[in-house]
Design a protein around this motif. Structure first.
Motif, PDB file in Angstrom:
ATOM      1  N   THR A  47       0.839  -1.192   0.000  1.00 51.28           N
ATOM      2  CA  THR A  47       0.000   0.000   0.000  1.00 51.28           C
ATOM      3  C   THR A  47       0.872   1.239   0.000  1.00 51.28           C
ATOM      4  O   THR A  47       1.782   1.366   0.808  1.00 51.28           O
ATOM      5  CB  THR A  47      -0.939   0.020   1.215  1.00 51.28           C
ATOM      6  N   GLU A  48       0.597   2.128  -0.919  1.00 51.43           N
ATOM      7  CA  GLU A  48       1.459   3.284  -1.150  1.00 51.43           C
ATOM      8  C   GLU A  48       1.479   4.241   0.029  1.00 51.43           C
ATOM      9  O   GLU A  48       2.505   4.804   0.366  1.00 51.43           O
ATOM     10  CB  GLU A  48       0.994   4.023  -2.401  1.00 51.43           C
ATOM     11  N   PHE A  49       0.352   4.418   0.695  1.00 51.14           N
ATOM     12  CA  PHE A  49       0.305   5.410   1.759  1.00 51.14           C
ATOM     13  C   PHE A  49       1.066   4.974   3.003  1.00 51.14           C
ATOM     14  O   PHE A  49       1.349   5.778   3.864  1.00 51.14           O
ATOM     15  CB  PHE A  49      -1.150   5.752   2.126  1.00 51.14           C
ATOM     16  N   GLU A  50       1.431   3.693   3.111  1.00 52.34           N
ATOM     17  CA  GLU A  50       2.195   3.227   4.261  1.00 52.34           C
ATOM     18  C   GLU A  50       3.685   3.138   3.967  1.00 52.34           C
ATOM     19  O   GLU A  50       4.447   2.689   4.800  1.00 52.34           O
ATOM     20  CB  GLU A  50       1.669   1.862   4.718  1.00 52.34           C
ATOM     21  N   TYR A  51       4.113   3.555   2.774  1.00 51.93           N
ATOM     22  CA  TYR A  51       5.527   3.512   2.419  1.00 51.93           C
ATOM     23  C   TYR A  51       6.268   4.602   3.177  1.00 51.93           C
ATOM     24  O   TYR A  51       5.849   5.753   3.222  1.00 51.93           O
ATOM     25  CB  TYR A  51       5.715   3.713   0.915  1.00 51.93           C
ATOM     26  N   LEU A  52       7.341   4.238   3.806  1.00 51.36           N
ATOM     27  CA  LEU A  52       8.171   5.188   4.529  1.00 51.36           C
ATOM     28  C   LEU A  52       9.554   5.199   3.912  1.00 51.36           C
ATOM     29  O   LEU A  52      10.022   4.193   3.365  1.00 51.36           O
ATOM     30  CB  LEU A  52       8.291   4.794   6.005  1.00 51.36           C
ATOM     31  N   GLU A  53      10.218   6.350   4.029  1.00 50.33           N
ATOM     32  CA  GLU A  53      11.592   6.414   3.551  1.00 50.33           C
ATOM     33  C   GLU A  53      12.421   5.455   4.394  1.00 50.33           C
ATOM     34  O   GLU A  53      12.304   5.421   5.609  1.00 50.33           O
ATOM     35  CB  GLU A  53      12.122   7.833   3.696  1.00 50.33           C
ATOM     36  N   GLY A  54      13.231   4.688   3.765  1.00 44.56           N
ATOM     37  CA  GLY A  54      14.017   3.696   4.481  1.00 44.56           C
ATOM     38  C   GLY A  54      13.361   2.330   4.462  1.00 44.56           C
ATOM     39  O   GLY A  54      13.822   1.416   5.115  1.00 44.56           O
ATOM     40  N   SER A  55      12.263   2.172   3.727  1.00 42.48           N
ATOM     41  CA  SER A  55      11.623   0.867   3.630  1.00 42.48           C
ATOM     42  C   SER A  55      12.423  -0.083   2.750  1.00 42.48           C
ATOM     43  O   SER A  55      12.158  -1.270   2.745  1.00 42.48           O
ATOM     44  CB  SER A  55      10.207   1.008   3.078  1.00 42.48           C
ATOM     45  N   ILE A  56      13.360   0.457   1.993  1.00 43.21           N
ATOM     46  CA  ILE A  56      14.270  -0.360   1.197  1.00 43.21           C
ATOM     47  C   ILE A  56      15.683  -0.026   1.673  1.00 43.21           C
ATOM     48  O   ILE A  56      16.082   1.140   1.657  1.00 43.21           O
ATOM     49  CB  ILE A  56      14.127  -0.057  -0.311  1.00 43.21           C
ATOM     50  N   PRO A  57      16.446  -1.009   2.126  1.00 37.59           N
ATOM     51  CA  PRO A  57      17.816  -0.743   2.569  1.00 37.59           C
ATOM     52  C   PRO A  57      18.649  -0.112   1.453  1.00 37.59           C
ATOM     53  O   PRO A  57      18.418  -0.363   0.266  1.00 37.59           O
ATOM     54  CB  PRO A  57      18.349  -2.126   2.942  1.00 37.59           C
ATOM     55  N   SER A  58      19.615   0.699   1.827  1.00 35.27           N
ATOM     56  CA  SER A  58      20.390   1.453   0.846  1.00 35.27           C
ATOM     57  C   SER A  58      21.167   0.549  -0.106  1.00 35.27           C
ATOM     58  O   SER A  58      21.349   0.891  -1.278  1.00 35.27           O
ATOM     59  CB  SER A  58      21.337   2.423   1.549  1.00 35.27           C
ATOM     60  N   GLU A  59      21.617  -0.594   0.370  1.00 36.73           N
ATOM     61  CA  GLU A  59      22.354  -1.509  -0.496  1.00 36.73           C
ATOM     62  C   GLU A  59      21.451  -2.049  -1.605  1.00 36.73           C
ATOM     63  O   GLU A  59      21.840  -2.113  -2.769  1.00 36.73           O
ATOM     64  CB  GLU A  59      22.931  -2.687   0.309  1.00 36.73           C
ATOM     65  N   TRP A  60      20.226  -2.425  -1.242  1.00 37.80           N
ATOM     66  CA  TRP A  60      19.283  -2.934  -2.237  1.00 37.80           C
ATOM     67  C   TRP A  60      18.828  -1.808  -3.158  1.00 37.80           C
ATOM     68  O   TRP A  60      18.613  -2.027  -4.350  1.00 37.80           O
ATOM     69  CB  TRP A  60      18.080  -3.587  -1.569  1.00 37.80           C
ATOM     70  N   ASP A  61      18.673  -0.605  -2.621  1.00 34.43           N
ATOM     71  CA  ASP A  61      18.285   0.538  -3.449  1.00 34.43           C
ATOM     72  C   ASP A  61      19.345   0.803  -4.522  1.00 34.43           C
ATOM     73  O   ASP A  61      19.015   1.073  -5.672  1.00 34.43           O
ATOM     74  CB  ASP A  61      18.084   1.769  -2.569  1.00 34.43           C
ATOM     75  N   ALA A  62      20.614   0.701  -4.130  1.00 33.45           N
ATOM     76  CA  ALA A  62      21.697   0.900  -5.096  1.00 33.45           C
ATOM     77  C   ALA A  62      21.651  -0.177  -6.177  1.00 33.45           C
ATOM     78  O   ALA A  62      21.888   0.106  -7.360  1.00 33.45           O
ATOM     79  CB  ALA A  62      23.040   0.881  -4.378  1.00 33.45           C
ATOM     80  N   TRP A  63      21.325  -1.409  -5.816  1.00 31.69           N
ATOM     81  CA  TRP A  63      21.236  -2.481  -6.800  1.00 31.69           C
ATOM     82  C   TRP A  63      20.058  -2.252  -7.747  1.00 31.69           C
ATOM     83  O   TRP A  63      20.188  -2.404  -8.955  1.00 31.69           O
ATOM     84  CB  TRP A  63      21.102  -3.839  -6.096  1.00 31.69           C
TER      85      TRP A  63
END
Length: 162
Positions: free
Chosen positions: A54-70
């Motif tokens: 659900t989009e409204f429950e997405y918070l910054e940091g919900s994806i670790p930075s290592e995975w975000d970089a990938w």
């Protein structure tokens, strides 16, 4: 026609491979580079399936930075479990050190206030708003202002009621 071709490609051609899962439960996939039936190359795609979509429950940091970089293509290989654990320990270590430094700073500041080396911070009150025309001007108070040393009986009279 492109909708139909996309449907066929999704149905028969595109197979996503599970690459990994993070500690939050997000799942990461890669769709390898493929050739279409017309001979065109479709580049590889990386995607994440959120544990809580659900989009409204997405918070910054919900994806670790290592995975975000990938996901964004800043790194070629997905992060390993050892790397994720090492980086998490490093972040916790930095936070602990910052707390220690903050405690030491507070103790030093309290000691300096006690010894009189540093003046205590002044408590200021801001009245009004900077956009107001009267901001920064001294307000003439209707309240009596005096101290016990300078009080003269009968020196103050209240304003007449309007």
């Amino acid at each position: 026609m492109s909708r139909f071709a996309g449907l066929l490609r999704r149905t028969f051609g595109m197979v996503k491979e599970h690459v990994g899962t993070d500690h939050l439960g997000n799942k990461y996939y890669v769709i390898p580079e493929q050739k279409t039936w017309m001979g065109r190359m479709v580049r590889a795609k990386r995607m994440v399936v959120a544990s809580n979509p659900t989009e409204f429950e997405y918070l910054e940091g919900s994806i670790p930075s290592e995975w975000d970089a990938w996901i964004r293509g800043r790194r070629k290989q997905p992060p390993s479990i050892e790397e994720l654990y090492k980086n998490q320990c490093y972040r916790e270590n930095i936070k602990d050190k910052a707390r220690e430094v903050d405690k030491r700073e507070q103790l030093l500041r309290a000691k300096e206030y006690e010894e009189g080396l540093v003046a205590a911070p002044a408590q200021t009150q801001v009245r009004g708003h900077a956009a107001a025309t009267s901001f920064g001007r001294e307000e003439v108070s209707q309240e009596p202002v005096s101290t016990a040393n300078t009080f003269q009986p009968g020196s103050w009279t209240p304003n007449a009621k309007k």
